[in-house]
Design an enzyme around this catalytic site. Structure first.
Site, PDB file in Angstrom:
ATOM      1  N   ARG A  30       0.840  -1.212   0.000  1.00 34.05           N
ATOM      2  CA  ARG A  30       0.000   0.000   0.000  1.00 34.05           C
ATOM      3  C   ARG A  30       0.872   1.259   0.000  1.00 34.05           C
ATOM      4  NH1 ARG A  30      -3.208  -3.875   1.859  1.00 34.05           N
ATOM      5  NH2 ARG A  30      -5.487  -3.683   1.780  1.00 34.05           N
ATOM      6  N   GLY A  99      -1.872 -10.923  -5.119  1.00 39.42           N
ATOM      7  CA  GLY A  99      -3.188 -10.295  -5.194  1.00 39.42           C
ATOM      8  C   GLY A  99      -3.132  -8.788  -5.136  1.00 39.42           C
ATOM      9  N   SER A 179     -11.627  -8.200  -0.274  1.00 41.51           N
ATOM     10  CA  SER A 179     -11.585  -6.783   0.095  1.00 41.51           C
ATOM     11  C   SER A 179     -10.660  -5.997  -0.825  1.00 41.51           C
ATOM     12  CB  SER A 179     -11.111  -6.637   1.538  1.00 41.51           C
ATOM     13  OG  SER A 179      -9.769  -7.079   1.675  1.00 41.51           O
ATOM     14  N   GLU A 329      -7.001 -14.236   6.578  1.00 41.03           N
ATOM     15  CA  GLU A 329      -5.665 -14.601   6.101  1.00 41.03           C
ATOM     16  C   GLU A 329      -4.876 -15.418   7.109  1.00 41.03           C
ATOM     17  OE1 GLU A 329      -2.931 -10.729   7.096  1.00 41.03           O
ATOM     18  OE2 GLU A 329      -4.110 -10.692   5.256  1.00 41.03           O
ATOM     19  N   ARG A 360      -8.078 -22.254  -0.465  1.00 44.57           N
ATOM     20  CA  ARG A 360      -7.475 -22.598   0.828  1.00 44.57           C
ATOM     21  C   ARG A 360      -8.357 -23.526   1.655  1.00 44.57           C
ATOM     22  NH1 ARG A 360      -4.591 -16.843   2.467  1.00 44.57           N
ATOM     23  NH2 ARG A 360      -2.706 -17.187   1.223  1.00 44.57           N
TER      24      ARG A 360
END
Length: 443
Positions: A30, A99, A179, A329, A360
């Protein structure tokens, strides 16, 4: 295909270890994005150096951003945006299996001076992308798919003209699958003429803490960003994006999960330094989860450094119905602990994990069953049932090119002799020296 087989070490005595965790992948990528969107250079310290962050820096460089690694300290990187904030088009971005790259970087193509091609690992072709790309189409981009619609590879052509707009562009997407679809659009929202008003139209929003992290990071970069989580609406006002000249990255708290969780499986104590008092990372919920499983958790401060210290005696509580929506996660790490619990646990709110590096939920059931455990998929999660310790046995564990499945397998190996891990190198995605850190923890 990598076929390296790693023998996961079994703990022969209670642990007593301090483990330093590298910088947060979520924050690192980010900050790289926000620094690239600015007008002045930003020095990032404590940046994670892993495959995912290398892919992000490679993507930004392809778009004309300078990412200069400090010659003395390779976790310090200075990011210099392109002149006039215009990114290079007629270029190729390789996303690997990251991702954050495949969902955050496409927004930059809106600000480029020509089309941008996106591709990635073959396994990335199975990861959903359509919501973020639908959002970019609503903002005027043209998407050309070179395979299955809504997935890599594709080409994004920016709008012919940004034009002028005094009201925000309204975008409606279903972000139930990740998200990251919301975050990817919010991150470029301040550069959209008139700003952005984003509506999530799905039934549930996975990993809200990650979206809150994005909003907090935008605000740290001087952006007017607001969230109405009750109505599933986010607004970003138009304006300049500029992080402070120097930013320090927190440790990756989700990557602390295998190490702190090891204290419950093997017994003993594990400490992680530089644990923040407050954080936007979903991994910040980890100590509370471990406490519910029976761990003793404390946060001692020594010489100005705050630690998260987790102690266990080998006994693990099952949790019944366990809503993990906020921090999916860390589900693989928690699942590894719960294999040894005294009662069943149904981890719910994590159906979106089917669209991660691998499915997963299916992978966890496969691998728990492989060592003699009991687990099955739920519509929105996974159920794990206890079995007598003598029924668990060693096996060669698959990792599915998924770093969290590799660390999951290593955790099982702490108590189950004969566990080997196929392609443990996939941990380089976020933990470049996982094997060294793991064996170091065991002394």
């Amino acid at each position: 295909m990598n076929t390296t087989i790693w023998p996961a070490p079994t703990a022969t005595r209670p642990l007593d270890a301090t483990v330093e965790i590298p910088g947060s992948k979520s924050l690192s990528n980010r900050y790289l994005i926000l620094a690239a969107l600015g007008t002045q250079p930003v020095r990032l310290t404590g940046l994670l150096r892993s495959r995912d962050t290398e892919l992000m820096m490679g993507a930004l460089r392809a778009l004309g951003v300078r990412c200069d690694v400090d010659e003395q300290v390779d976790t310090t990187v200075t990011v210099t945006p392109p002149a006039e904030g215009r990114f290079h088009g007629n270029t190729k971005v390789f996303c690997g299996l990251a991702g954050t790259v495949m969902r955050f970087v496409p927004g930059f193509a809106m600000l480029a001076d020509g089309p941008v091609d996106f591709d990635g690992d073959e396994q990335a072709y199975a990861r959903p992308m359509k919501p973020v790309l639908d959002g970019l189409e609503q903002l005027g981009a043209t998407i050309e798919y070179h395979g299955e619609e809504g997935r890599l590879p594709f080409t994004i052509t920016p709008p012919a003209s940004a034009g002028e707009c005094t009201s925000p562009s309204v975008v409606n997407i279903d972000s139930s699958g990740s998200s990251q679809f919301i975050s990817g659009l919010l991150l470029v929202g301040a550069r959209v003429p008139g700003g952005l008003e984003l509506h999530h139209v799905g039934e549930k929003t996975p990993s809200l803490p990650h979206i809150r992290m994005t909003v907090a990071d935008l605000r740290a970069a001087g952006v007017d960003a607001t969230a109405d989580e009750q109505s599933h609406v986010w607004r970003v006002q138009p304006g300049t994006v500029q992080l402070p000249g120097s930013v320090t990255v927190e440790p990756d708290l989700s990557n602390a999960a295998p190490f702190l969780g090891a204290a419950l499986i093997a017994g003993g104590t594990v400490r992680v330094p530089n644990w923040p008092e407050t954080t936007t990372q979903p991994g910040g919920l980890l100590p509370g989860y471990l406490e519910r499983m029976g761990a003793k958790v404390s946060f001692p401060v020594e010489n100005g450094t705050r630690y998260c210290e987790v102690g266990g005696d080998g006994h693990i509580n099952g949790l019944g119905d366990f809503d993990l929506t906020a921090a999916g996660e860390i589900a693989p790490s928690l699942a590894a602990i719960l294999v040894f619990a005294d009662a069943p646990t149904s981890m719910i709110g994590i159906g979106h994990l089917r669209g991660h590096e691998t499915n997963r939920l299916e992978a966890l059931v496969n691998e728990i069953t492989r060592v003699g455990g009991k687990a099955h998929e739920l519509a929105d999660g996974i159920a794990i049932e206890p079995v007598p310790a003598g029924e668990l046995h060693g096996a060669e564990m698959e990792t599915y090119a998924d770093h969290r499945m590799a660390t999951f397998a290593a955790m099982l190996g702490l108590r189950i002799e004969g566990v080997t891990v196929r392609n443990v190198e996939t941990t380089r995605k976020t933990l470049p020296d996982f094997v060294g850190m793991w064996t170091g923890m065991l002394g």
